[in-house]
Design an enzyme around this catalytic site. Structure first.
Site, short mmCIF file in Angstrom:
data_model
loop_
_atom_site.label_atom_id
_atom_site.label_comp_id
_atom_site.label_asym_id
_atom_site.label_seq_id
_atom_site.Cartn_x
_atom_site.Cartn_y
_atom_site.Cartn_z
CG HIS A 194 -2.09 -0.95 0.98
ND1 HIS A 194 -2.19 -2.16 1.64
CD2 HIS A 194 -3.14 -0.90 0.14
CE1 HIS A 194 -3.26 -2.78 1.21
NE2 HIS A 194 -3.86 -2.05 0.31
CB CYS A 508 -9.50 -1.27 -9.20
SG CYS A 508 -10.14 -2.33 -7.91
#
Ligand code: PEP
Ligand code: MG
Length: 583
Positions: A194, A508
């Site tokens: 992330h 995505c």
């Protein structure tokens, strides 16, 4: 002396800055003993560095005013006292003169000795003063290492900071981004973490897996971070800097060429239209998505709102963020993903459980939201209120089985009824979709399609769970590979299942915005790509060069491949733009 540290590209770009080490106590020092004729000059260097550190503290004191000054001055006083401590100074001199230690090594040795004394103290306050020792010694070592050429010092004074760390948490990255951070060099980590996603979103060049970065880079070293080639260049030469300037010119030219595609349709060479959506985390992302001609927002990660917040964002704070997102897209559809905390995304409010043995397999995503119905309902109300301002879809992360979607729908229904009673105008229908990122969800996708209005494939996590390989662990690079046949078969199955059910399927994960995978995804039947908006024009450009029919024709052979190397070979033949390199 110039040296190069190779790493894996996590966010492309180049930047020039001064190194800022996150763990100064881990300074690497030269431990070779001094020759007799070096002692005098090294002693001078040491005292020069001590003087610089004293001077810095004096300057710091002069810059502080008001309440902050009172608090910080206590530390400055303590640090100044330490710098003048006769025992410390005598010890340092002895180490250099008698022990033949180099100044850096002498400072480190004194630090370790004093730190051990403080650590052994019973009083927790005194024990915590060990930090002062660390900070003072770090300041002197830094001054020592800055005794480089005048030219380099001049340049270093003009550039911002490049963070050198073992790893960096997404929350820290979000905080530092607003404080002059230019780039990141991490000694571990992966392009699919992330933090890497956030770096791309923030436009910060980032390298991960740059082994020994902490040992080979010193605070304030001048660094040319080349996240186009995958190198951190320490003490770059004039040629390196010329190459950097050439890159700046070229990327500006390429940017202008791509900008002409901003209003063009996204169409393959044989005339098939493809939808391109943006992944957005910030207002800047939304503006970029719009300006690059996105067809909407395919993923808005709401957890970043929580990660930036000290506590929990209120309903109104969330509503304003979601409303502005919807308004910012000017009538184009926006997909808001409900909270995906947990695993590596831990919030300051402590919602994400700490101390789970296996956080990636633990209470994250929708599992966490359903555990805290009050927190979840606050988010749901904010989303529903924002839905009055434009077309909005809701996406649920980490879905494993249909009952989770059913529970989310129920909470939406209850919140809707409450808001109606409060006379809030609401749109009739709000599409609810499922992220497909858990293997069970992919394999049982038909059951989910009974409850979901649309699907979004999250390949970052799907790859991690299918391959049992942590997306943030660079030691698993050879396994965590988006070309793994098992992953491709699942992606193709989900896309085909969505099409049969007449429901839209987007993708995505990070590969959606990586042009090396565009041909592959078209071959697997993908018609909606969602990506960081910075990639929209690159992907549109790539799609225009590809023949959809020819790619679809090759899907069976890609899906029959046995290994990711086989897929790579097939792609090399299929797509002249495919370069089998990392990230
Ligand atoms: C994914 O897992 O692919 C995804 C898009 O979600 P995130 O990266 O936020 O986990
Ligand atoms: Mg995910």
């Amino acid at each position: 002396m110039r040296h190069i540290l190779p790493g894996t590209i996590a966010a492309r770009g180049m930047t020039l800055g001064r190194a800022r080490l996150v763990q100064p106590s881990r300074y690497a020092v030269d431990t070779r003993p001094l020759a007799d004729d070096e002692i005098e000059s090294e002693l001078t260097r040491l005292h020069l560095a001590l003087d610089t550190a004293r001077q810095e503290l004096r300057e710091l004191r002069g810059k502080l005013h008001g309440a902050l000054a009172r608090e910080v001055n206590e530390f400055i006083d303590a640090h100044s006292l330490l710098l003048d401590d006769p025992e410390l100074l005598r010890g340092l001199d002895d180490l250099v003169k008698v022990g033949h230690y180099r100044p850096g090594a002498a400072l480190k040795k004194q630090r370790d000795k004093l730190a051990a004394v403080f650590e052994a103290m019973d009083d927790p306050y005194l024990r915590s003063r060990k930090e002062d020792i660390d900070q003072v010694i770090a300041r002197v070592i830094s001054a020592l290492q800055r005794q480089t050429s005048v030219e380099e010092r001049k340049l270093a004074a003009r550039v911002g900071k490049i963070l050198i760390a073992d790893t960096i948490a997404p929350a820290d990255m979000a905080h530092l981004a607003g404080n002059g951070l230019l780039g990141v060099v991490a000694s571990s980590g992966s392009p699919y973490s992330h933090s890497a996603i956030l770096a791309r979103s923030l436009g910060l060049p980032m390298l991960v897996g740059t082994r020994d970065a902490l040992a080979n880079i010193h605070d304030d070293d001048l660094i040319l971070l080349d996240a186009e080639r995958g190198d951190a260049i320490v003490h770059p030469t004039a040629q390196d800097l010329a190459r950097y300037r050439a890159w700046q010119r070229e990327s500006a030219l390429e940017g202008r060429r791509l900008a002409t595609l901003a209003n063009a349709p996204t169409r393959t060479r044989d005339g098939i239209d493809v939808r391109l959506l943006g992944n957005a985390e910030s207002v800047a992302d939304v503006a970029l998505a719009r300006s690059r001609g996105a067809d909407g927002v395919g993923l808005y990660r709401t957890e970043f709102l929580f990660l930036r917040h000290k506590g929990l964002p209120s309903e109104d704070e969330q509503f304003i963020a979601y409303r502005d997102l919807v308004l910012g897209m000017g009538g184009l559809p926006v997909t808001i993903r409900t909270l995906d905390l947990g695993a590596d995304k831990a919030d300051a409010a402590g919602l994400a459980l700490r101390g789970e043995d296996n956080p990636a397999l633990g209470v994250r995503g929708v599992r966490l939201s359903l555990r805290y119905p009050a927190v979840f309902t606050t988010q749901i109300r904010a989303i529903l209120r924002a839905a009055c301002y434009g077309p909005l879809r809701v996406l649920v992360p980490m879905v494993t089985q249909p009952d989770e979607l059913i529970a989310v729908r129920t909470l939406f229904k209850l919140a809707r009824a409450d808001l109606k009673r409060e006379n809030v105008d609401l749109p009739e229908k709000l599409p609810l979709g499922a992220m497909i990122e858990v293997p069970a969800a992919a394999l049982n996708v038909r059951a989910l399609l009974d409850h979901a209005d649309f699907l979004a494939i999250g390949t970052n996590d799907l790859a991690q769970y299918v391959l049992a390989a942590d997306r943030g662990n660079d030691a698993l690079e050879n396994i965590y590979n988006p070309l793994q046949p098992a992953l491709l078969r699942l992606i193709a199955y989900v896309i085909a299942s969505g099409r049969r059910a007449g429901k839209p399927v987007s993708l995505c994960g990070e590969i959606g915005g990586d042009t090396r995978f565009t041909a592959l995804l078209l071959a697997l039947g993908l018609a909606e790509f969602s990506m960081h908006p910075g990639q929209l024009l690159h992907v549109r450009d790539r799609i225009a060069a590809l023949d959809h029919a020819a790619l679809r024709h090759r899907a069976p052979s890609l899906l029959r491949a046995h290994t990711h190397e086989d897929v790579e070979t097939l792609l090399t033949h299929l797509d002249p733009g495919f370069a089998p390199s990392r990230a």
